[in-house]
Design an enzyme around this catalytic site. Sequence first.
Site, PDB file in Angstrom:
ATOM      1  N   ASN A   9      13.804 -21.183  33.227  1.00  0.00           N
ATOM      2  CA  ASN A   9      14.020 -20.960  31.928  1.00  0.00           C
ATOM      3  C   ASN A   9      12.435 -19.862  32.065  1.00  0.00           C
ATOM      4  O   ASN A   9      11.288 -19.788  32.997  1.00  0.00           O
ATOM      5  CB  ASN A   9      12.749 -22.679  31.723  1.00  0.00           C
ATOM      6  N   TRP A  10      12.643 -18.765  31.164  1.00  0.00           N
ATOM      7  CA  TRP A  10      11.859 -17.429  30.364  1.00  0.00           C
ATOM      8  C   TRP A  10      10.465 -17.835  30.641  1.00  0.00           C
ATOM      9  O   TRP A  10       9.620 -16.830  30.773  1.00  0.00           O
ATOM     10  CB  TRP A  10      12.849 -16.791  30.704  1.00  0.00           C
ATOM     11  N   LYS A  11      10.124 -19.337  30.510  1.00  0.00           N
ATOM     12  CA  LYS A  11       8.744 -19.141  29.328  1.00  0.00           C
ATOM     13  C   LYS A  11       8.242 -18.364  28.615  1.00  0.00           C
ATOM     14  O   LYS A  11       9.037 -17.791  28.206  1.00  0.00           O
ATOM     15  CB  LYS A  11       7.767 -19.606  30.390  1.00  0.00           C
ATOM     16  N   HIS A  94       9.216 -30.528  28.300  1.00  0.00           N
ATOM     17  CA  HIS A  94       9.005 -30.399  29.339  1.00  0.00           C
ATOM     18  C   HIS A  94       7.891 -30.079  29.996  1.00  0.00           C
ATOM     19  O   HIS A  94       7.201 -30.403  28.345  1.00  0.00           O
ATOM     20  CB  HIS A  94       9.137 -28.353  29.289  1.00  0.00           C
ATOM     21  N   GLU A  96       4.999 -28.067  29.942  1.00  0.00           N
ATOM     22  CA  GLU A  96       3.602 -27.579  29.724  1.00  0.00           C
ATOM     23  C   GLU A  96       3.555 -27.802  27.675  1.00  0.00           C
ATOM     24  O   GLU A  96       2.674 -27.715  27.866  1.00  0.00           O
ATOM     25  CB  GLU A  96       4.432 -26.803  30.142  1.00  0.00           C
ATOM     26  N   GLU A 166      11.899 -32.849  36.779  1.00  0.00           N
ATOM     27  CA  GLU A 166      10.460 -31.670  37.086  1.00  0.00           C
ATOM     28  C   GLU A 166       8.746 -32.510  37.868  1.00  0.00           C
ATOM     29  O   GLU A 166       8.121 -32.948  36.301  1.00  0.00           O
ATOM     30  CB  GLU A 166      10.333 -30.710  36.418  1.00  0.00           C
ATOM     31  N   GLY A 172       5.772 -24.658  38.877  1.00  0.00           N
ATOM     32  CA  GLY A 172       4.772 -22.768  38.886  1.00  0.00           C
ATOM     33  C   GLY A 172       4.052 -23.051  40.032  1.00  0.00           C
ATOM     34  O   GLY A 172       2.852 -22.238  40.373  1.00  0.00           O
ATOM     35  N   SER A 212       9.238 -25.173  41.404  1.00  0.00           N
ATOM     36  CA  SER A 212       9.278 -24.556  42.441  1.00  0.00           C
ATOM     37  C   SER A 212      10.858 -24.375  43.255  1.00  0.00           C
ATOM     38  O   SER A 212      10.572 -23.842  44.107  1.00  0.00           O
ATOM     39  CB  SER A 212       8.349 -24.496  43.122  1.00  0.00           C
ATOM     40  N   GLY A 233      12.281 -21.637  36.570  1.00  0.00           N
ATOM     41  CA  GLY A 233      11.767 -20.930  35.953  1.00  0.00           C
ATOM     42  C   GLY A 233      10.563 -19.569  36.547  1.00  0.00           C
ATOM     43  O   GLY A 233      11.856 -18.909  36.435  1.00  0.00           O
ATOM     44  N   GLY A 234      10.211 -19.153  37.487  1.00  0.00           N
ATOM     45  CA  GLY A 234       9.416 -18.499  38.370  1.00  0.00           C
ATOM     46  C   GLY A 234      10.627 -17.865  38.922  1.00  0.00           C
ATOM     47  O   GLY A 234      10.784 -16.490  38.462  1.00  0.00           O
TER      48      GLY A 234
HETATM   49  C1  PEP Z   1      10.037 -25.144  34.570  1.00  0.00           C
HETATM   50  O1  PEP Z   1       9.371 -24.503  34.293  1.00  0.00           O
HETATM   51  O2  PEP Z   1      11.110 -25.539  34.833  1.00  0.00           O
HETATM   52  C2  PEP Z   1      10.005 -24.773  36.112  1.00  0.00           C
HETATM   53  C3  PEP Z   1      10.378 -25.624  37.094  1.00  0.00           C
HETATM   54  O3  PEP Z   1       9.518 -23.945  36.958  1.00  0.00           O
HETATM   55  P1  PEP Z   1       9.219 -22.922  38.444  1.00  0.00           P
HETATM   56  O4  PEP Z   1      10.542 -22.915  38.358  1.00  0.00           O
HETATM   57  O5  PEP Z   1       8.818 -21.484  37.869  1.00  0.00           O
HETATM   58  O6  PEP Z   1       8.207 -24.109  38.827  1.00  0.00           O
END
Ligand code: PEP
Length: 249
Positions: A9-11, A94, A96, A166, A172, A212, A233-234
Amino acid sequence: MRQKIIAGNWKMNLDRNGAAELAAAIVAGVADDEVLVVLCPPSIYMEAVVEETMGSPVVVGAQNTFYEEEGAFTGELSPQMFADIGCQFAILGHSERRQIMGETDQIINLKVHAAIEAGLRPLVCIGETLEERESGSTEAVIRRQFSESLAGLDEEAFAHIVIAYEPVWAIGTGKVATPNQAESVHSDLRKMIENCYNSRLAEQVSILYGGSVNSENAAALLAQPNIDGALVGGASLKAGNFLAIVRSC
Ligand code: PEP
């Protein structure tokens, strides 16, 4: 055997060239199709990523879609539009979007139905906040999000679903759930599918962990019997890190 999936997920990150370069580097590093790799770029760069992944085992997903097919919905993009440009998945629900955009389980449910109707596979995110975990309501929250955001699907439709557990407190933050914490929720989710449908479907649905995940912690999480992949994500923004997670699957 359940499909292993690693989704990135490049957000709201990267520019056009950065997105194309990252996609090309990931395509070059994915050796086979044992693990399904899904890249979810910002919508505006999706076509560039679709071009880079064409003919490869890597596929593309949206980070969100609207629930109507067309019409006067300024600023929205329909699931049909995403399908039209070669997108195959859609992240829905998600945290967010739940927290910042105020999306409810009911809205997510409309999106899930619309995505399936358009031929996209919904990757539906479910997870508790830190407060909910600390007050002992994780199971109730997961059960509510599961039953409301995935309501009204028959068995055939549900077979298109991928669930991502999640925990909001892990997204994050660098605070990853322990393999046992994650496995316990994944196994509850699989039981919920079995109770609502049957054991055959429960065995078939891929349930990913997100929060994470990085190249160091992925292997231990992915070794759990009910963890079928990761939503990253990151760590999906650097090809080397992301490919290391794909390899640990
Ligand atoms: C996400 O945005 O779905 C996610 C899991 O982010 P991160 O890996 O950065 O925690």
